[in-house]
Design a protein around this motif. Structure first.
Motif, PDB file in Angstrom:
ATOM      1  N   ARG A  95       1.017  -1.153   0.019  1.00  0.00           N
ATOM      2  CA  ARG A  95       0.029  -0.147   0.014  1.00  0.00           C
ATOM      3  C   ARG A  95       0.929   1.194   0.003  1.00  0.00           C
ATOM      4  O   ARG A  95       1.750   1.451   0.735  1.00  0.00           O
ATOM      5  CB  ARG A  95      -0.797  -0.028   1.164  1.00  0.00           C
ATOM      6  N   ILE A  96       0.756   2.035  -1.061  1.00  0.00           N
ATOM      7  CA  ILE A  96       1.515   3.301  -0.793  1.00  0.00           C
ATOM      8  C   ILE A  96       0.392   4.547  -1.040  1.00  0.00           C
ATOM      9  O   ILE A  96      -0.905   4.286  -1.191  1.00  0.00           O
ATOM     10  CB  ILE A  96       2.377   3.433  -2.285  1.00  0.00           C
ATOM     11  N   GLY A  97       0.904   5.627  -0.988  1.00  0.00           N
ATOM     12  CA  GLY A  97       0.074   6.998  -1.163  1.00  0.00           C
ATOM     13  C   GLY A  97       0.135   7.435  -2.486  1.00  0.00           C
ATOM     14  O   GLY A  97       0.983   7.143  -3.085  1.00  0.00           O
ATOM     15  N   THR A  98      -0.686   8.335  -2.702  1.00  0.00           N
ATOM     16  CA  THR A  98      -0.837   8.832  -4.116  1.00  0.00           C
ATOM     17  C   THR A  98       0.387   9.774  -4.378  1.00  0.00           C
ATOM     18  O   THR A  98       0.988   9.790  -5.496  1.00  0.00           O
ATOM     19  CB  THR A  98      -2.060   9.983  -4.296  1.00  0.00           C
ATOM     20  N   ALA A  99       1.050  10.316  -3.226  1.00  0.00           N
ATOM     21  CA  ALA A  99       2.199  11.124  -3.449  1.00  0.00           C
ATOM     22  C   ALA A  99       3.376  10.127  -4.020  1.00  0.00           C
ATOM     23  O   ALA A  99       4.237  10.605  -4.824  1.00  0.00           O
ATOM     24  CB  ALA A  99       2.381  11.759  -2.236  1.00  0.00           C
ATOM     25  N   ASP A 100       3.021   8.907  -3.653  1.00  0.00           N
ATOM     26  CA  ASP A 100       4.272   7.894  -4.160  1.00  0.00           C
ATOM     27  C   ASP A 100       4.204   7.476  -5.708  1.00  0.00           C
ATOM     28  O   ASP A 100       4.988   6.843  -5.991  1.00  0.00           O
ATOM     29  CB  ASP A 100       4.289   6.685  -3.210  1.00  0.00           C
ATOM     30  N   TYR A 101       2.992   7.627  -6.080  1.00  0.00           N
ATOM     31  CA  TYR A 101       2.874   7.429  -7.351  1.00  0.00           C
ATOM     32  C   TYR A 101       2.314   8.694  -8.352  1.00  0.00           C
ATOM     33  O   TYR A 101       1.095   8.649  -8.854  1.00  0.00           O
ATOM     34  CB  TYR A 101       1.730   6.248  -7.478  1.00  0.00           C
ATOM     35  N   PRO A 102       3.241   9.565  -8.685  1.00  0.00           N
ATOM     36  CA  PRO A 102       2.858  10.672  -9.588  1.00  0.00           C
ATOM     37  C   PRO A 102       2.293  10.476 -10.822  1.00  0.00           C
ATOM     38  O   PRO A 102       2.745   9.566 -11.498  1.00  0.00           O
ATOM     39  CB  PRO A 102       4.126  11.503  -9.358  1.00  0.00           C
ATOM     40  N   THR A 103       1.106  11.116 -11.158  1.00  0.00           N
ATOM     41  CA  THR A 103       0.672  11.004 -12.470  1.00  0.00           C
ATOM     42  C   THR A 103       0.598  12.310 -13.028  1.00  0.00           C
ATOM     43  O   THR A 103       0.306  13.539 -12.407  1.00  0.00           O
ATOM     44  CB  THR A 103      -0.578  10.422 -12.358  1.00  0.00           C
ATOM     45  N   PRO A 104       0.409  12.356 -14.413  1.00  0.00           N
ATOM     46  CA  PRO A 104       0.253  13.711 -15.157  1.00  0.00           C
ATOM     47  C   PRO A 104      -0.957  14.492 -14.620  1.00  0.00           C
ATOM     48  O   PRO A 104      -1.125  15.749 -14.692  1.00  0.00           O
ATOM     49  CB  PRO A 104       0.221  13.589 -16.707  1.00  0.00           C
ATOM     50  N   ALA A 105      -2.066  13.668 -14.398  1.00  0.00           N
ATOM     51  CA  ALA A 105      -3.399  14.321 -14.026  1.00  0.00           C
ATOM     52  C   ALA A 105      -3.701  14.113 -12.455  1.00  0.00           C
ATOM     53  O   ALA A 105      -3.230  12.875 -11.995  1.00  0.00           O
ATOM     54  CB  ALA A 105      -4.738  13.557 -14.573  1.00  0.00           C
ATOM     55  N   ALA A 106      -3.794  15.158 -11.861  1.00  0.00           N
ATOM     56  CA  ALA A 106      -4.151  15.191 -10.367  1.00  0.00           C
ATOM     57  C   ALA A 106      -5.232  14.008 -10.211  1.00  0.00           C
ATOM     58  O   ALA A 106      -6.051  13.617 -11.050  1.00  0.00           O
ATOM     59  CB  ALA A 106      -4.664  16.352  -9.699  1.00  0.00           C
TER      60      ALA A 106
END
Length: 307
Positions: free
Chosen positions: A251-262
């Motif tokens: 389990r990771i956070g959103t910050a750990d998986y950056p994407t072009p779209a928020a």
């Protein structure tokens, strides 16, 4: 003489919901006619009316859309051409043909900070181009066709097409551990369940043409809630029980998986209105997931596949 089945024209041929509608239509005694490229291209508004008129529908379902959330950040004009102008053209065609239109929208119209499931009256505030294009599409549909039902759906998966469930199963075949975001909350929803709901709504619109309450905006997602990590773990549990691939979820956070779209942190939808007005309540996502995983493992894309 028996009555003719309801005839639905659905935009798109290869989309998850379009294919699910073809399959579920056969089971529910509804004739579903997929209309897609090259005859109908939502990026080319002039193709819409002739293609839909040729299908001679009693109701139109707009299931086609630009859905590449991250790619939309670099293609905003195309996203809006399809999801806004194209959606408006479909609704205008429905009005011209004198039939209702059911338009599929998304939970991505919300920013996810309200702290509870979103209701239809909550103010939208999309955080990415895709969400903004879909919100603009809702407005275009409502303006072009008073006889409409706009259905916001969420986290769509199915036995066919590209989606999170199929991706997880494919990755688990070659990896022991998968890192999956655990701080985004929503309702994973099977396209097959969405198709059942769409058909129920379409039947109501055709059968009760003067009933204002059946028209307008509705939220329609599966019962229950999950994070993407919850969904991944459930996929692997269902797969393992059937002898399929499984991986351990980190389990990771959103910050750990950056994407072009928020991404919004919480896009759960309150679906009480569609239950009260249309009598539609989709099954719990875990119930629908079991069927979809079984079909994926069997390599069964189903009757929804179209040429």
């Amino acid at each position: 003489m028996s009555a003719q089945p309801l005839r639905i024209a659905v935009t798109g041929r290869e989309g998850q919901v379009a294919r699910a509608l073809v399959e579920r239509g056969r089971a529910l005694g509804v004739e579903v006619v997929p209309v897609g490229r090259p005859a109908l291209d939502l990026a080319k508004a002039e193709t819409v009316l002739p293609a839909l008129a040729a299908a001679a529908p009693q109701v139109i379902v707009n299931a086609a859309a630009y859905t590449a959330v991250d790619k939309a950040e670099s293609e905003p004009e195309l996203a809006h051409a399809v999801n806004e102008a194209g959606a408006g053209a479909v609704a205008a065609a429905a009005a011209r043909l004198g039939v209702p239109v059911v338009h599929l929208s998304t939970d991505y119209v919300f920013d996810g900070h309200i702290g509870r499931p979103h209701r239809e009256e909550d103010a939208p505030s999309p955080v990415n181009v895709y969400g903004r294009s879909k919100l603009a599409g809702e407005a275009a549909v409502a303006a072009a066709a008073p006889d409409h039902a706009i259905l916001r759906v969420a986290w769509v998966y199915s036995p066919f097409g590209r989606n999170f469930v199929r991706t997880m199963l494919a990755l688990a075949a070659s990896r022991e551990v998968l890192r999956v975001v655990a701080d985004q909350h929503g309702a994973p929803t099977s396209a097959l369940a969405i198709a059942d709901g769409v058909i129920a709504v379409a039947r109501n619109l055709v059968a009760r043409p003067g009933e204002v309450a059946l028209r307008g905006l509705f939220h329609m997602s599966a019962a229950g809630e999950a994070t993407w990590a919850d969904l991944a773990e459930a996929v692997f549990t269902e797969s393992a029980t059937r002898g399929g691939p499984a991986a351990r979820v980190e389990r990771i956070g959103t910050a750990d998986y950056p994407t072009p779209a928020a991404r919004a942190p919480d896009t759960r939808l309150d679906c009480s209105r569609i239950a009260a007005v249309h009598g539609v309540a989709l099954p719990h996502w875990r119930v629908s997931l079991a069927e979809v995983v079984a079909r994926c493992l069997a390599g069964e894309e189903g009757e929804g596949k179209t040429a």
